[in-house]
Design an enzyme around this catalytic site. Structure first.
Site, PDB file in Angstrom:
ATOM      1  N   GLN A 111      14.496 -92.313   6.994  1.00 16.57           N
ATOM      2  CA  GLN A 111      13.772 -92.466   8.259  1.00 16.57           C
ATOM      3  C   GLN A 111      12.260 -92.289   8.080  1.00 16.57           C
ATOM      4  O   GLN A 111      11.475 -92.983   8.705  1.00 16.57           O
ATOM      5  CB  GLN A 111      14.307 -91.435   9.267  1.00 16.57           C
ATOM      6  CG  GLN A 111      13.911 -91.707  10.697  1.00 16.57           C
ATOM      7  CD  GLN A 111      14.804 -92.748  11.368  1.00 16.57           C
ATOM      8  OE1 GLN A 111      16.003 -92.732  11.199  1.00 16.57           O
ATOM      9  NE2 GLN A 111      14.187 -93.663  12.100  1.00 16.57           N
ATOM     10  N   LYS A 126      16.124 -86.358  11.339  1.00 22.21           N
ATOM     11  CA  LYS A 126      17.468 -86.820  11.721  1.00 22.21           C
ATOM     12  C   LYS A 126      18.271 -85.606  12.133  1.00 22.21           C
ATOM     13  O   LYS A 126      17.950 -84.478  11.714  1.00 22.21           O
ATOM     14  CB  LYS A 126      18.135 -87.504  10.521  1.00 22.21           C
ATOM     15  CG  LYS A 126      19.268 -88.426  10.874  1.00 22.21           C
ATOM     16  CD  LYS A 126      18.802 -89.794  11.335  1.00 22.21           C
ATOM     17  CE  LYS A 126      19.926 -90.610  11.895  1.00 22.21           C
ATOM     18  NZ  LYS A 126      19.517 -91.972  12.258  1.00 22.21           N
ATOM     19  N   ASP A 166      22.199 -92.496  17.510  1.00 22.18           N
ATOM     20  CA  ASP A 166      22.682 -93.061  16.250  1.00 22.18           C
ATOM     21  C   ASP A 166      24.192 -93.216  16.466  1.00 22.18           C
ATOM     22  O   ASP A 166      24.655 -93.269  17.623  1.00 22.18           O
ATOM     23  CB  ASP A 166      22.355 -92.135  15.063  1.00 22.18           C
ATOM     24  CG  ASP A 166      22.644 -92.783  13.703  1.00 22.18           C
ATOM     25  OD1 ASP A 166      21.944 -93.727  13.332  1.00 22.18           O
ATOM     26  OD2 ASP A 166      23.600 -92.375  13.011  1.00 22.18           O
ATOM     27  N   ASN A 241      26.384-100.453  18.772  1.00 20.33           N
ATOM     28  CA  ASN A 241      25.098-100.876  19.318  1.00 20.33           C
ATOM     29  C   ASN A 241      24.399-101.928  18.450  1.00 20.33           C
ATOM     30  O   ASN A 241      23.968-102.973  18.942  1.00 20.33           O
ATOM     31  CB  ASN A 241      24.218 -99.626  19.479  1.00 20.33           C
ATOM     32  CG  ASN A 241      22.845 -99.984  19.983  1.00 20.33           C
ATOM     33  OD1 ASN A 241      21.954-100.291  19.197  1.00 20.33           O
ATOM     34  ND2 ASN A 241      22.668-100.004  21.277  1.00 20.33           N
TER      35      ASN A 241
END
Ligand code: NDP
Length: 451
Positions: A111, A126, A166, A241
């Site tokens: 990330q 995260k 997430d 998603n």
């Protein structure tokens, strides 16, 4: 010993089973950035790698909550605040039984670099918990989210650390988490992104990662002189998603996505996936993909048990472009060989690190256009940052404005990555391009900020 091997050796003591995926991510980056380390001594002089691979802090906490039978349940929650050289820590929360510190360190490390590539002022982090929202009632999910936020709220803030969703954390969970934060702090502020639109979310956040992966692919194919996606068969894994919105955007631009998967099996619908049905099964009813063939008996359902160990049905279907959008290490070297034999032209990682290192090497050595996750799925975090900007200024942007900014961001990332690869003598290698460009940005900020 090469410079990369020397660097990797420094970290071998921490390479235990729990840290396996973290080491996989770290090794890939170290091999990629070797040309940068060789060309400029300052990165070693300032011990950037040694400092970058250790999170600023790892917060681990107990989450206790009451289930619908009034039984006390205990889970473990985490937040890994990895690096804030470029801006507040930013990264999603994952609720899944497999969550542990090693997985979150891998995701947090990736990330930092992904966020740097967007060119936006955000650091990397995260978090999550080993809680499984599957099969839980809405009330149980709400109670878990409240208990999780009771602890997490101490460590986050709009200028400190801004979590998002997430795996297992979508609009419903973000809503409950935000509600609890507001209750505890009496503050309505942009402390989480991915909020539903009617209380501060950005339009297009749910679509952003999937749409962004397709925008990235279009730019990459154009730069590499390949045919566009229009009219081409595409395979997509996942049905969450990222996958749903990759499928949606592929359909918008006239491509033909023919697959989706969940943890139990694969749907192959040669006429193109029925997206309304898929959304109904997965978003409205949170049911199994197997229900798809009750409506479309001409489509095929292949359960995971039907396939040999190490291979996945979805990657054995001929396609022009493949989009792994489910989870880490879901595309193996066997899958890569199947895709290559079947003539794949491009592979775009919608999920985080879905391809194994051997699979990536196969794609690169066969000159397949390969878009790595930290570049190709950065659309989600880019729109999260747009949400932070809208919250801070108390204004709302239109769907068209966000979409336009997302498209531009993805095109800029693709071009920056391609150019960096060329500058460092690895033209066409988007893995090295992404790792070098992002590492350099974070490292230069760390040097400028002192130790
Ligand atoms: P979701 O929870 O919405 O969906 C995940 C999907 O993947 C589900 O359909 C799930 O199946 C499937 N899946 C999970 N594990 C496996 C497995 N072992 N084999 C096959 N399918 C599996 O997650 P997202 O779509 O949000 O995230 C997907 C990936 O994209 C993750 O790697 C995430 O880190 C990454 N990502 C997500 C972003 C976002 O904006 N959401 C941003 C950037 C990266 P089932 O329904 O059976 O659970």
């Amino acid at each position: 010993m090469s410079i990369a091997e020397t660097e990797i050796k420094k970290f071998e003591n921490g390479n235990c089973a729990e840290n396996k995926v973290f080491y996989q991510a770290m090794e890939e980056v170290i091999y990629s950035i070797a040309p940068l380390l060789e060309s400029d001594e300052k990165y070693q002089e300032y011990a950037i790698l040694e400092r970058l691979v250790v999170p600023d802090r790892v917060i681990k906490f107990k989450v206790t909550w009451l289930d619908d039978n009034n039984k006390i349940q205990v889970n473990t929650g985490f937040r890994v605040q990895f690096n804030n050289a470029l801006g507040p820590y930013k990264g999603g929360l994952r609720f899944h039984p497999t969550v542990n510190e090693g997985i979150l360190k891998f995701l947090g490390f990736e990330q930092i670099l992904k966020n740097a590539l967007t060119g936006l002022p955000i650091g990397g982090g995260k978090g999550g918990a080993d809680f499984d929202p599957k099969g839980k009632s809405d009330f149980e999910v709400m109670k878990f989210c409240s208990a999780f936020m009771t602890e997490l709220h101490k460590y986050i803030g709009p200028r400190i650390d801004v979590p998002a969703g997430d795996i297992g954390v979508g609009g419903r969970e973000i809503g409950y988490l935000f509600g609890e934060y507001k209750k505890i702090t009496s503050s309505f502020e942009g402390v989480l992104t991915g909020k539903p639109f009617f209380f501060g979310g950005s339009l297009m956040r749910p679509e952003a990662t999937g749409y962004g992966a397709v925008y990235f692919t279009e730019t990459m194919l154009e730069m590499e002189g390949k045919e566009t996606l229009e009219g081409k068969v595409c395979t997509v894994s996942g049905a969450g998603n990222v996958a749903l919105h990759a499928i949606e955007k592929l359909q918008h631009i006239g491509a033909i996505p023919v697959t989706c998967t969940d943890s139990k099996g694969t749907i192959y619908d040669a006429r193109g996936v029925d997206l309304d049905l898929l959304k109904d099964i997965k978003l409205n009813r949170r049911a199994s993909l197997q229900e798809y063939i009750e409506v479309h008996p001409e489509a095929k359902y292949i359960s995971v048990e039907e396939y040999p160990e190490g291979a996945h049905a979805v990657w054995d279907i001929p396609c022009y472009a493949a989009f792994p959008c489910a989870t880490q290490n879901e595309l193996t070297d066997i899958d890569a060989q199947n895709l290559i034999v079947n003539g794949v032209v491009s592979v775009t990682e919608g999920a985080n690190m879905p391809s194994t290192p051997k699979a990536i090497n196969d794609f690169l050595s066969h000159k397949i256009c390969f878009a790595p996750a930290k570049a190709a799925n950065a659309g989600g975090v880019a729109v999260s940052e747009f949400e932070m900007a809208q919250n801070a200024s108390m204004i709302r942007w239109s769907f068209e404005k966000v979409d336009e900014k997302l498209k531009l961001t993805m095109q800029q990332i693709a071009k920056r990555v391609a150019l960096t690869a060329k500058d460092y003598g690895v033209e066409g290698n988007y893995v090295d391009g992404a790792n070098i460009a992002s590492f350099k940005k974070v490292a230069d900020a760390m040097i400028a900020e002192g130790i």
